[in-house]
Structure formats: C-alpha cells, structure tokens
Design a protein around this motif. Structure first.
Motif, PDB file in Angstrom:
ATOM      1  N   ASP A  96      31.703  95.611  46.211  1.00  0.00           N
ATOM      2  CA  ASP A  96      31.012  96.109  44.571  1.00  0.00           C
ATOM      3  C   ASP A  96      30.162  94.713  45.572  1.00  0.00           C
ATOM      4  N   LEU A  97      28.591  94.595  44.398  1.00  0.00           N
ATOM      5  CA  LEU A  97      27.711  93.676  44.607  1.00  0.00           C
ATOM      6  C   LEU A  97      27.950  92.832  43.123  1.00  0.00           C
ATOM      7  N   VAL A  98      27.892  91.696  43.012  1.00  0.00           N
ATOM      8  CA  VAL A  98      28.141  91.369  41.186  1.00  0.00           C
ATOM      9  C   VAL A  98      26.573  90.763  41.417  1.00  0.00           C
ATOM     10  N   ARG A  99      25.745  90.230  40.288  1.00  0.00           N
ATOM     11  CA  ARG A  99      24.465  89.562  39.557  1.00  0.00           C
ATOM     12  C   ARG A  99      25.205  89.230  38.098  1.00  0.00           C
ATOM     13  N   ILE A 100      25.409  87.607  38.055  1.00  0.00           N
ATOM     14  CA  ILE A 100      25.129  87.049  37.293  1.00  0.00           C
ATOM     15  C   ILE A 100      23.732  86.674  36.498  1.00  0.00           C
ATOM     16  N   THR A 101      23.122  87.151  35.384  1.00  0.00           N
ATOM     17  CA  THR A 101      21.975  86.431  34.491  1.00  0.00           C
ATOM     18  C   THR A 101      22.199  85.761  33.894  1.00  0.00           C
ATOM     19  N   ILE A 102      22.007  83.925  33.382  1.00  0.00           N
ATOM     20  CA  ILE A 102      21.802  82.722  32.524  1.00  0.00           C
ATOM     21  C   ILE A 102      20.579  82.940  31.853  1.00  0.00           C
ATOM     22  N   SER A 103      20.457  83.167  30.653  1.00  0.00           N
ATOM     23  CA  SER A 103      19.835  82.961  29.719  1.00  0.00           C
ATOM     24  C   SER A 103      18.820  83.854  29.661  1.00  0.00           C
ATOM     25  N   GLU A 104      19.512  84.956  30.484  1.00  0.00           N
ATOM     26  CA  GLU A 104      18.026  85.806  30.499  1.00  0.00           C
ATOM     27  C   GLU A 104      16.390  85.783  32.206  1.00  0.00           C
ATOM     28  N   GLN A 105      17.264  84.878  32.444  1.00  0.00           N
ATOM     29  CA  GLN A 105      16.763  83.892  33.128  1.00  0.00           C
ATOM     30  C   GLN A 105      16.291  85.273  34.625  1.00  0.00           C
ATOM     31  N   VAL A 141      15.786  84.998  37.929  1.00  0.00           N
ATOM     32  CA  VAL A 141      16.633  84.893  39.203  1.00  0.00           C
ATOM     33  C   VAL A 141      18.047  85.180  39.056  1.00  0.00           C
ATOM     34  N   LYS A 142      18.987  86.383  39.800  1.00  0.00           N
ATOM     35  CA  LYS A 142      20.120  86.461  39.297  1.00  0.00           C
ATOM     36  C   LYS A 142      21.194  85.486  40.377  1.00  0.00           C
ATOM     37  N   LEU A 143      22.117  84.601  40.216  1.00  0.00           N
ATOM     38  CA  LEU A 143      22.802  84.854  40.820  1.00  0.00           C
ATOM     39  C   LEU A 143      24.474  86.217  41.561  1.00  0.00           C
ATOM     40  N   GLU A 144      24.557  86.487  42.991  1.00  0.00           N
ATOM     41  CA  GLU A 144      25.173  87.147  43.504  1.00  0.00           C
ATOM     42  C   GLU A 144      25.922  86.948  44.351  1.00  0.00           C
TER      43      GLU A 144
END
Length: 584
Positions: free
Chosen positions: A458-467, A469-472
C-alpha cells in the motif's frame, strides 16, 4: 399565584427544550465527525468512550455483566467454572466478579497501546493460558461476541436511545482488537458476520446442563446479596425476566409471571423516558473510578478504585463509605483497600505469578510498525494520513502479479492485492491529529491480511497542514495462514498459496492423466522437471524448493518440522532429493 404558575410552566418548558437539545448533542457529534470516516481502533475507542462513559454508562455496565452471565449457558464454559470453583463458592465469587470488572475497565478506559491496557490483556491471556487445554477457541470467540452484541441489544430495548450504526461498528472494532490481542482465531470480519455467527453458535450449543444451572444460581445469589432478604425473591424474578428464553431454558430457571416481565419493562421505559426528555447529559465521564485521571497510581504503587459492583475490592476507605447507611460491605483491609496490581488479579493461588510472561506478552502487543512525525517548528501543525487502497481505481486485481518490482515502484498510484473482505490490509492509527510546537506524534501501522500473499502493498501519503507537498512511502507485507510453507526458489514472480496443511493450494500447475494404468502421478504438480538431450546425452534437470517457517510475534512458538515420505519410491523412478539438515 397565576403568575408563579405561568412562570413555572415557562421555565419548565425552557428546561425541557434545553434538555432535548443537549441530550442528542453527542450522538450528533459522532455522526458529524465520524460518518464516512475510516475507523481505526483509536477512533473506535473514542466513540465507545462517548457512548459508554457519557451517554449510557449505567446500562453499559449492566449489559456487560449480563453478557458475561450469558456465557454460563454454554456447557463447555460452565463446566470449567464449576471445576475451578471460582464462581460457585460465594466466598470467592464476589472477588472473581470484581477482578473481571477491573481487568475489563483497564483496557476499556485506557488507550489500547498504553501500558495499563496491554498489561490487563496480558493478565487475561496468562490466566486463560493456565486452562488452555480446557478452553476452546469457539468458546473464547462466543464470549467476545456477547461483549459486542449484548450492550447494543440492551440499548435498543431499554436505553433512552439505540446505538447508531457507527457506534455499533466502533464497538465491533474495539472488541475485535481485544480479541486479536487475546490470540482468538477466526474472528468474523464485520459486525453483521459476528452477529450471525453468535446466533448460530447459541442455537447449536446453548442447551441445558447441570453446570449451567449451578453457575446461573451462583451468579443470581451473588446479585441478590445486595438486597435485603425480604426483597430477594421478587428481585430474582425481575432479573430472570431480563434474560432471553434460550438462556433461561439452558439454566432451567423458573418461568416468570407475565406481570413481572411487564413491570420490569415499564420500570426501564420510565427511566428511559425521563433521561431522554427531562435530564441534561452527563458532563463528567463515568469510568467506574478507573480512568487515567480518576485512578492514578498511589504511593503504594497500586491503583484504588472509586466504586464497585458486588464487593468493595480495591476501593479506597473514605468517610463517605463509613457514614453511608444500608451498606453491608465496606472498604477495608480485607478487601485490599490499598489498591490493586494487575499481576495480582485472578485466583489467589496465582496472585503475583506470571509477571515475566505478562511483560513479554504486553511487549509483543507493541511489536507493530511504529513511526513518528516530529514537529520542529514553533507553531502547531495538523496532519492527515491517506492510504492509496481507499481508492478502488488504484487496486491491482491480479493476485499473482509481483508488485515488488521496479515497474511497480515507479508507478506509485498502484497498490498490491487487498483483503477479500474489502477491508484494508494495512491500517494506520491515528489517521489525523494536531502536533504542538516541538511535539511529536507516534503512528502505528497494523497489518491484518485475511488470505495468503507475499505481495501485500500500500502507499501512504501524509499531508502536513494541508500543504500541497505530501510525504509518501510504501508499506509491504507477507501474510501466512500457517507457519510452515513450501515454494519453488526459482519461481519468485508467482505468488504461491502454499502453506501447509493446505498443500493443494500450494501447487501452481496441474497435469491431468488419461491413462488409468498410469498410477502414482498426482493431478497437482508443485515443480516440473524438464531434462534436455544435448550432444547425445541427457542433462539432468534441477529445481530448488524452499521449506520455511514464518516468524510470528504472538501465540505459541513452534518449530516447523517437515519430512519426505516417499524418497525410496521416487529414487526408483530416477529422481534424487537432497534434503539439507537444517533447523526450521
């Protein structure tokens, strides 16, 4: 006089309006904030806390007690209880009931990943492990099911409101998580499935047995000990009227007159009406005096409860209990008023035993993939975690595709095979939150496959403060139903469903023979050997197989032994098997 009456009516109307408005505030909050949201066990526990500790604590407590009582209608369960004499002897039955309540409250009112919650589950596992040869998995699963189902049924029948579907699902997730940590196998995957399974199990197994009656009478005697003798017969009839007919027959209780049943229902209905229309909602949670703030560790390294059910075990001595009238049993040294330690709960002969096993079990509950998000800024930030598997268009439908290759990693929109039930293979908890300046948030990855595959992903995407650019990053996992498996070493691109003892599922090719005289050739073939004729002679073909034993972090640790039963027969046919001497 008329003015006073009118003022009273107006104030009463305003009060009732305020009661009605705020009475449904929490269920509206649940529907607003958790509807169409993926529930992890942290969110599910938060929902259950709102329901059980704030909206309907009294009936939640009673229904949980009757859920445990219902398990005594299963002969295999009641037989063990009679043999151990932990329920049938009144001198110890009260403490057993209180210890059970303490252990349940420890993981219900504390975060599942906290030390107190994990140690309470570990204590339950240790005590059950002492009788592992007498407790079947189905009996454990049935007990788990009634803890899920009975409070929901009682709320629908007696409480001021029924549970909404999100609350039902949350309760299922909470207790399913507990069941998994108790190593209960074959837990149904949905609330409706466990509801049907439990009903079918009752129909088949809830039948009369003498031990059922012994346990039932002992429990009623314990409940009636709270009332004066002149009330006990009538209260007994009311208690029996609360159980269903199948359970009553399994314990051979007398049939209750209709008017008592009707009277009992009326009492509960009056209470429900009064709560629904005439009272403001609870402000402070009723955690039975055993929550993180209401029951901290005292100077003795113990935990003191604030309330009890039958006997005041582990309850602190206070002036209130000393002056309270009509109480037969008061907190004191005989009830260990200094508090409890989890490792001392259970039968007295096991008090203080199993500490190392409990610590190891509790530590195993932490052995999940854990990572942290650290906020090094000077302002608070929000985060949101998304799993690609939540989007159906990203899923790979072909189970036997090697999703760990370079091509797959290059296409981040694709994910690996998913659970057959439709639930995500991977879960992350929590899925969102706020991190204060300089703070950090620990995220837990839970891997829960429902079938065999080497290529869960699976692929995880983390969004910080609705920016934007996402961490994947990618999650990968291998799921095995059994610990021992076998597969070809040189055929790694094909997913092998080959865990023993389901050997037929392991075979990747089939060869059909039409010659009835050709014996000894199986229809299913694991490997196919093709010798080549080169320069006037055959070059032997060689294939390698992997026989392995999967690593597990919970449950019994066993070696995976294997043997080849027909080596002489296949040697006579020109085959040679070189079996290395290895430990699995």
């Amino acid at each position: 006089m008329t003015f006073i009456l009118i003022s009273f009516i107006v104030l009463l109307f305003i009060y009732l309006f305020i009661c009605h408005y705020f009475r449904f505030h929490r269920v509206k909050y649940i529907l607003t904030n958790y509807n169409n949201v993926h529930l992890d066990y942290h969110k599910a526990q938060a929902i259950c806390h709102l329901t059980s500790a704030l909206d309907m604590p009294f009936l939640s407590r009673i229904s949980t007690s009757f859920a445990l009582f219902k398990t005594y209608g299963i002969p295999t369960i009641s037989r063990l209880l009679v043999q151990t004499k932990q329920l049938t002897t009144l001198d110890v039955a009260g403490r057993r009931a209180e210890d059970t309540s303490v252990l349940i409250n420890e993981f219900v009112f504390h975060d599942f990943d906290s030390h107190r919650a994990r140690m309470s589950v570990a204590r339950i596992n240790y005590l059950h492990g002492l009788y592992k040869n007498h407790i079947s998995n189905d009996d454990m699963l049935y007990t788990l099911s009634v803890f899920i189902l009975e409070p929901i049924r009682w709320a629908k029948k007696f409480e001021w409101r029924s549970l909404v579907s999100i609350e039902e699902e949350a309760r299922f997730i909470v207790w399913k998580t507990i069941g998994e940590r108790m190593n209960i196998e074959n837990i149904p995957l949905t609330y409706r499935e466990i509801e049907k399974w439990s009903e079918d199990y009752e129909i088949k197994h809830m039948i009369y047995a003498k031990n059922n009656q012994i346990c039932g009478e002992a429990t009623l005697k314990l409940m009636l000990s709270l009332y004066p003798s002149w009330m006990q017969n009538f209260v007994r009839q009311m208690l029996i009227s609360l159980i269903d007919e199948r359970l009553r027959l399994s314990m051979d209780f007398e049939e209750v007159p209709y008017w008592i049943k009707h009277f009992t229902v009326i009492i509960f209905n009056i209470r429900a009406f009064f709560l629904r229309h005439c009272t403001l909602p609870r402000i402070y949670p009723d955690d039975f005096g055993q929550g993180p703030t209401s029951c901290p560790m005292n100077k003795y390294g113990r935990y003191q409860r604030k309330s009890y059910i039958f006997e005041p075990w582990y309850v602190k001595e206070t002036w209130f209990y000393k002056i309270l009238p009509f109480i037969r049993k008061r907190p004191g040294s005989m009830y260990k008023s200094q508090g409890f330690k989890v490792e001392e709960l259970g039968p007295e002969k096991f008090s203080g035993k199993g500490i190392e096993e409990m610590k190891k079990d509790a530590e195993n509950m932490k052995k999940r993939a854990i990572f942290q998000i650290i906020n090094q800024s000077e302002t608070s930030v929000t985060f949101r975690v998304d799993l690609a598997s939540q989007h159906a268009k990203n899923r790979i439908e072909q189970e036997n595709k090697n999703v760990w290759g370079t091509a797959f990693d290059a296409n981040k929109h694709l994910i690996g095979p998913q659970n057959l039930s439709g639930r995500s293979v991977f879960d992350i908890a929590p899925l969102d939150g706020v991190i204060p300046p300089g703070g950090k948030k620990q995220l837990t990855v839970i891997f829960s496959p429902d079938h065999d595959s080497d290529f869960f992903s699976d692929l995880v995407r983390i969004t910080i403060s609705e920016q934007p650019v996402k961490l994947e990053f990618r999650l990968r996992g291998t799921g095995r139903q059994n610990t021992v498996y076998i597969r070809p070493l040189d055929n790694g691109n094909i997913v092998q469903k080959c865990l023993l003892p389901n050997v037929n599922d392991a075979l990747t090719m089939q060869m059909q023979t039409t010659d009835p005289n050709e014996k000894g050739i199986p229809n299913n073939i694991l490997v196919l050997l093709c010798a080549q004729f080169i320069n006037g002679k055959y070059v032997p073909a060689q294939r390698e197989l992997i026989v392995g034993c999967a690593s597990i972090s919970s449950g019994p640790k066993k070696n995976g032994d294997y043997t080849f039963d027909n080596l002489k027969d296949i040697n006579a046919e020109g085959f040679n098997v070189d079996v290395p001497k290895v430990n699995n």
